[in-house]
Design a protein around this motif. Structure first.
Motif, PDB file in Angstrom:
ATOM      1  N   PRO A 275       0.841  -1.213   0.000  1.00 17.55           N
ATOM      2  CA  PRO A 275       0.000   0.000   0.000  1.00 17.55           C
ATOM      3  C   PRO A 275       0.870   1.254   0.000  1.00 17.55           C
ATOM      4  O   PRO A 275       1.901   1.302   0.678  1.00 17.55           O
ATOM      5  CB  PRO A 275      -0.792  -0.122   1.302  1.00 17.55           C
ATOM      6  CG  PRO A 275      -0.732  -1.570   1.667  1.00 17.55           C
ATOM      7  CD  PRO A 275       0.606  -2.039   1.194  1.00 17.55           C
ATOM      8  N   TYR A 276       0.436   2.231  -0.755  1.00 21.70           N
ATOM      9  CA  TYR A 276       1.183   3.491  -0.861  1.00 21.70           C
ATOM     10  C   TYR A 276       0.645   4.539   0.104  1.00 21.70           C
ATOM     11  O   TYR A 276       1.404   5.274   0.739  1.00 21.70           O
ATOM     12  CB  TYR A 276       1.099   4.005  -2.302  1.00 21.70           C
ATOM     13  CG  TYR A 276       1.834   5.303  -2.534  1.00 21.70           C
ATOM     14  CD1 TYR A 276       3.225   5.315  -2.643  1.00 21.70           C
ATOM     15  CD2 TYR A 276       1.141   6.510  -2.668  1.00 21.70           C
ATOM     16  CE1 TYR A 276       3.910   6.509  -2.861  1.00 21.70           C
ATOM     17  CE2 TYR A 276       1.813   7.704  -2.892  1.00 21.70           C
ATOM     18  CZ  TYR A 276       3.201   7.700  -2.989  1.00 21.70           C
ATOM     19  OH  TYR A 276       3.870   8.876  -3.214  1.00 21.70           O
ATOM     20  N   ALA A 277      -0.670   4.610   0.221  1.00 19.56           N
ATOM     21  CA  ALA A 277      -1.276   5.610   1.108  1.00 19.56           C
ATOM     22  C   ALA A 277      -2.704   5.185   1.435  1.00 19.56           C
ATOM     23  O   ALA A 277      -3.341   4.444   0.688  1.00 19.56           O
ATOM     24  CB  ALA A 277      -1.275   6.994   0.456  1.00 19.56           C
ATOM     25  N   VAL A 278      -3.208   5.668   2.569  1.00 20.04           N
ATOM     26  CA  VAL A 278      -4.602   5.463   2.967  1.00 20.04           C
ATOM     27  C   VAL A 278      -5.205   6.840   3.204  1.00 20.04           C
ATOM     28  O   VAL A 278      -4.625   7.656   3.923  1.00 20.04           O
ATOM     29  CB  VAL A 278      -4.710   4.618   4.256  1.00 20.04           C
ATOM     30  CG1 VAL A 278      -6.176   4.414   4.628  1.00 20.04           C
ATOM     31  CG2 VAL A 278      -4.008   3.283   4.077  1.00 20.04           C
ATOM     32  N   LYS A 279      -6.363   7.085   2.600  1.00 20.97           N
ATOM     33  CA  LYS A 279      -7.019   8.391   2.741  1.00 20.97           C
ATOM     34  C   LYS A 279      -8.433   8.210   3.281  1.00 20.97           C
ATOM     35  O   LYS A 279      -9.159   7.288   2.881  1.00 20.97           O
ATOM     36  CB  LYS A 279      -7.076   9.107   1.390  1.00 20.97           C
ATOM     37  CG  LYS A 279      -5.735   9.666   0.928  1.00 20.97           C
ATOM     38  CD  LYS A 279      -5.246  10.736   1.895  1.00 20.97           C
ATOM     39  CE  LYS A 279      -4.090  11.561   1.372  1.00 20.97           C
ATOM     40  NZ  LYS A 279      -4.492  12.530   0.358  1.00 20.97           N
ATOM     41  N   ARG A 280      -8.826   9.130   4.150  1.00 15.87           N
ATOM     42  CA  ARG A 280     -10.163   9.113   4.743  1.00 15.87           C
ATOM     43  C   ARG A 280     -10.977  10.251   4.124  1.00 15.87           C
ATOM     44  O   ARG A 280     -10.644  11.431   4.304  1.00 15.87           O
ATOM     45  CB  ARG A 280     -10.067   9.279   6.255  1.00 15.87           C
ATOM     46  CG  ARG A 280     -11.392   9.202   6.994  1.00 15.87           C
ATOM     47  CD  ARG A 280     -11.160   8.893   8.463  1.00 15.87           C
ATOM     48  NE  ARG A 280     -10.567   7.559   8.616  1.00 15.87           N
ATOM     49  CZ  ARG A 280      -9.915   7.163   9.709  1.00 15.87           C
ATOM     50  NH1 ARG A 280      -9.750   7.986  10.726  1.00 15.87           N
ATOM     51  NH2 ARG A 280      -9.422   5.936   9.764  1.00 15.87           N
ATOM     52  N   VAL A 281     -12.016   9.882   3.374  1.00 16.18           N
ATOM     53  CA  VAL A 281     -12.857  10.897   2.721  1.00 16.18           C
ATOM     54  C   VAL A 281     -14.253  10.962   3.335  1.00 16.18           C
ATOM     55  O   VAL A 281     -15.021  11.869   3.021  1.00 16.18           O
ATOM     56  CB  VAL A 281     -12.964  10.624   1.203  1.00 16.18           C
ATOM     57  CG1 VAL A 281     -11.603  10.788   0.533  1.00 16.18           C
ATOM     58  CG2 VAL A 281     -13.541   9.247   0.930  1.00 16.18           C
TER      59      VAL A 281
END
Length: 343
Positions: free
Chosen positions: A334-340
């Motif tokens: 995984p490169y990044a985790v984003k919370r939208v």
């Protein structure tokens, strides 16, 4: 081996019979006893043993190829629910996507007990191919897969150790084979071609297997909207991958899938994984909640996106062969985790 008291008596007496031989009958010492019948029995028995041995060899060979000795195939358009107990109200423990394979353990009262991957449970027998139908379907849909036999397998942009490493793949993960080269294997990494060293993979014909599935429950520490979104996204498991597509039923690519899912919950996302990665709040993988977006990259450039669904899994539109599928979150790095989602 001959069976019965007569055969036992002959063997005890140390007599070995061949076709055409005669022996004196015990008791009278006069009447010759032809042995042709015994030879025929021996020949028939050998033929039967040869047949059974050949059948067992074929069974073992097929198991070695597809991984199952009593094969079942999910005969559905999208996915087949696997339940803990036989019955519609049984707890959901897994899902078999279209044409997934399983070991059929038992069929009773319209339900089949199966084992597929790490999942053991019950599926409706009417949606399962068995016997010759299953074998014929398997021969058509089984694909060459590169099974990673080393942890942290380097996936490269080109077939060279000098080529940049795109990502690392976990041991046991399976990658679709495009072509076998001299010392290298061209594979599909989601919807893009890449290369792995042939020294660290095993090539085998494989069928998809069931994925473990835990139903998110309301009021269990996850907001209702996140539970709703994840359960909504999982409805489309097995639907097709279409590059540039945004249809949840007729086909979408990775960012088209996430865009269309989040649109149903009032969140507007662009149709690009790279652009989606600039939105929301960054969190660590350890902090990820169901409904967060997980991004993957090639040489620092985001090129794939998935939805985290909890329990270390993501759902994503992967490639044309597998369509929308569930994978381990670390099937690649995984490169990044984003919370939208704010809730």
């Amino acid at each position: 081996m001959l069976k019965g008291t007569k055969a036992i008596g002959m063997l005890a007496a140390g007599i070995v019979l061949y076709t055409g031989m005669t022996v004196s009958a015990t008791g009278t010492g006069n009447a010759p006893v032809p042995s042709a019948g015994v030879g025929e029995i021996l020949e028939a028995k050998l033929q039967e043993e040869d047949y059974l041995a050949a059948a067992e060899e074929a069974k073992v060979e097929r198991k070695a190829v597809y991984g199952f000795s009593n094969l079942g195939i999910a005969n559905v358009n999208d996915y087949l629910n696997v339940r803990e107990e036989p019955g519609e109200d049984g707890k959901l423990v897994g899902k078999m996507s279209k044409n997934s394979g399983c070991e059929v353990l038992e069929i009773k009262d319209g339900w089949a007990r199966i084992k597929s991957g790490k999942v053991t449970g019950y599926v409706k027998a009417e949606f399962l191919l068995t016997g010759q139908e299953a074998r014929d379907r398997a021969d058509k849909v089984a694909a060459d897969m590169a099974v990673c036999n080393s942890g942290g397998l380097r996936v490269r942009q080109e077939a060279s150790t000098e080529s940049p490493v795109i990502t690392l793949v976990a041991e046991g993960e399976e990658l679709e084979v495009v072509e076998q080269l001299d010392g290298w294997v061209k594979i599909m990494l989601d919807d893009e071609e890449a290369f792995v060293s042939a020294d660290y993979v095993t090539i085998a014909k494989k069928l998809d297997r069931a994925v473990t599935q835990t139903e998110l429950k309301y009021g269990k520490g996850v907001s209702d909207v996140r539970v709703d979104l994840v359960n909504f996204a999982k409805q489309f498991l097995g639907r097709p991958y279409v590059w540039g597509g945004v249809s949840l039923t007729n086909g979408a690519d990775c960012s088209g899938f996430t865009m269309s899912v989040f649109k149903n919950y009032g969140v507007s996302l662009p149709h690009s994984s790279a652009s989606q990665s600039t939105m929301g709040t960054k969190v660590s993988l350890a902090e990820a909640k169901p409904g967060d977006l997980v991004f993957y990259a090639q040489n620092g450039r985001v090129n794939h996106v998935a939805i985290y669904i909890g329990n270390g899994q993501v759902i994503h539109a992967s490639n044309p062969r597998s369509g929308i599928k569930i994978s381990n979150v670390s099937y690649r790095t995984p490169y990044a985790v984003k919370r939208v989602l704010s809730q």
